[in-house]
Design a protein around this motif. Sequence first.
Motif: not given
Length: 50
Positions: A34-43
């Motif tokens: 089970n996997k999740i792909l996420s984009e990490i955005i630093y403000f």
Amino acid sequence: MWNITVFSKGKIIMMYEFNTEQEAREAFKNIYGNKILSEIIYFNNDCLLL
């Protein structure tokens, strides 16, 4: 930055970091569980300044 979080049967959580979306999507295809792909955005990133 892109992140893949993998949850395996033994309650083990693994996280992988990638610099580009293309790298992450290629790895995502080859990872089992089970996997999740996420984009990490630093403000505080300079490219996000108005």
